[in-house]
Design an enzyme around this catalytic site. Structure first.
Site, PDB file in Angstrom:
ATOM      1  N   THR A  14       0.826  -1.218   0.000  1.00 52.45           N
ATOM      2  CA  THR A  14       0.000   0.000   0.000  1.00 52.45           C
ATOM      3  C   THR A  14       0.854   1.259   0.000  1.00 52.45           C
ATOM      4  O   THR A  14       0.472   2.270  -0.587  1.00 52.45           O
ATOM      5  CB  THR A  14      -0.948  -0.017   1.220  1.00 52.45           C
ATOM      6  OG1 THR A  14      -1.846  -1.103   1.042  1.00 52.45           O
ATOM      7  CG2 THR A  14      -1.743   1.255   1.358  1.00 52.45           C
ATOM      8  N   THR A  90       1.870  -4.287   4.243  1.00 50.99           N
ATOM      9  CA  THR A  90       1.776  -4.570   5.679  1.00 50.99           C
ATOM     10  C   THR A  90       1.248  -5.970   5.994  1.00 50.99           C
ATOM     11  O   THR A  90       1.481  -6.472   7.093  1.00 50.99           O
ATOM     12  CB  THR A  90       0.872  -3.538   6.386  1.00 50.99           C
ATOM     13  OG1 THR A  90      -0.441  -3.608   5.841  1.00 50.99           O
ATOM     14  CG2 THR A  90       1.416  -2.135   6.240  1.00 50.99           C
ATOM     15  N   ASP A  91       0.539  -6.594   5.035  1.00 50.37           N
ATOM     16  CA  ASP A  91      -0.117  -7.865   5.389  1.00 50.37           C
ATOM     17  C   ASP A  91       0.870  -8.960   5.773  1.00 50.37           C
ATOM     18  O   ASP A  91       0.607  -9.743   6.688  1.00 50.37           O
ATOM     19  CB  ASP A  91      -1.020  -8.346   4.237  1.00 50.37           C
ATOM     20  CG  ASP A  91      -2.274  -7.492   4.110  1.00 50.37           C
ATOM     21  OD1 ASP A  91      -2.606  -6.771   5.077  1.00 50.37           O
ATOM     22  OD2 ASP A  91      -2.914  -7.535   3.044  1.00 50.37           O
ATOM     23  N   LYS A 169       1.160  -7.860  12.960  1.00 54.92           N
ATOM     24  CA  LYS A 169       0.105  -6.919  12.573  1.00 54.92           C
ATOM     25  C   LYS A 169      -1.175  -7.338  13.277  1.00 54.92           C
ATOM     26  O   LYS A 169      -1.656  -8.449  13.069  1.00 54.92           O
ATOM     27  CB  LYS A 169      -0.077  -6.934  11.056  1.00 54.92           C
ATOM     28  CG  LYS A 169      -1.103  -5.919  10.570  1.00 54.92           C
ATOM     29  CD  LYS A 169      -1.268  -5.965   9.048  1.00 54.92           C
ATOM     30  CE  LYS A 169      -2.320  -4.981   8.594  1.00 54.92           C
ATOM     31  NZ  LYS A 169      -2.578  -5.033   7.151  1.00 54.92           N
TER      32      LYS A 169
HETATM   33  N1  ASP Z   1      -2.393  -5.780   0.848  1.00 61.63           N
HETATM   34  C1  ASP Z   1      -1.391  -4.793   1.128  1.00 61.63           C
HETATM   35  C2  ASP Z   1      -0.051  -5.496   1.182  1.00 61.63           C
HETATM   36  O1  ASP Z   1       0.242  -6.130   2.135  1.00 61.63           O
HETATM   37  C3  ASP Z   1      -1.705  -4.111   2.405  1.00 61.63           C
HETATM   38  C4  ASP Z   1      -0.745  -3.030   2.847  1.00 61.63           C
HETATM   39  O2  ASP Z   1       0.318  -2.816   2.331  1.00 61.63           O
HETATM   40  O3  ASP Z   1      -1.113  -2.333   3.828  1.00 61.63           O
HETATM   41  O4  ASP Z   1       0.698  -5.408   0.242  1.00 61.63           O
END
Ligand code: ASP
Length: 212
Positions: A14, A90-91, A169
């Site tokens: 993201t 973040t995932d 997370k």
């Molecule tokens: N789906 C995204 C990822 O992990 C979520 C994020 O970056 O917050 O690439």
């Protein structure tokens, strides 16, 4: 010219994403060089080399991508930089930091992963604060470990540096979603200082890292 040197490597997620207003979805398009244009104050903290390492949403990463990331980070370390910042979705960020903690164990500089819950093209994005804390910690901290650097609260107060093997997370959208598990965070990174919370960490051996 007396600033420390930091490499920023973008991998997608993201933090690299643009909103597509036709579909409402986001796609990973911005790279580390774009971050420098969007967040020029990073250059006040360190001399920065920016490179795109990959362009993936982190849910699509596979163990072979950890190997690719580790090789790219190792090449940057060979350039004798003072610290590394990796931007990441973040995932699965905490899976990557755990794997890379073991793969990069022998190295002796801060290797800091960061990301954001909202894409960097939104005014309300948490990306700017996370990036500046991460660059500050990579440039100035003496913690030679693989860590995450993400918001510690829902405001822009401070970020937490959390050991890569002890982070998780805990929420899908909160800014302060990354929390330490079974130990305290290593440090708080404020815009003007770094406060160590846990003295049990591997230290860098370079003198110019004493500004904590
Ligand atoms: N789906 C995204 C990822 O992990 C979520 C994020 O970056 O917050 O690439």
């Amino acid at each position: 010219k007396n600033l420390p040197s930091v490499s920023i490597l973008s991998t997608g997620g993201t933090i690299s994403s643009k909103v597509d207003y036709r579909t409402g979805g986001v796609y990973a398009d911005y790279t580390a060089s774009d971050f420098l244009i969007m967040c020029p104050e990073l250059r006040d903290i360190a001399n920065i080399n920016a490179h795109k390492a990959m362009s993936l949403m982190s849910e699509d990463m596979l163990p072979r991508d950890w190997i690719g990331m580790a090789k790219i980070i190792e090449n940057e370390i060979k350039k004798k930089v003072d610290g590394i910042v990796v931007t990441h979705g973040t995932d699965t960020l905490h899976f990557s930091t755990a794997a890379l903690s073991f793969m990069l164990e022998e190295f002796n500089i801060p290797i800091i992963f960061t990301g954001s819950q909202r894409s960097i093209d939104r005014g309300s994005s948490d990306a700017f604060f996370n990036l500046s804390c991460a660059v500050k910690a990579a440039a100035q901290s003496d913690i030679a470990e693989v860590m995450t650097c993400m918001h510690g609260t829902s405001n822009d107060d401070y970020c937490l540096l959390i050991r890569g093997t002890k982070v998780r997370k805990m929420h899908t959208s909160r800014r302060d979603a990354f929390r330490p598990i079974n130990e305290t965070a290593l440090a708080k990174v404020y815009p003007d200082k770094i406060e160590i919370l846990n003295q049990e960490y591997k230290k860098t051996d370079r003198m110019n890292k004493s500004k904590v």
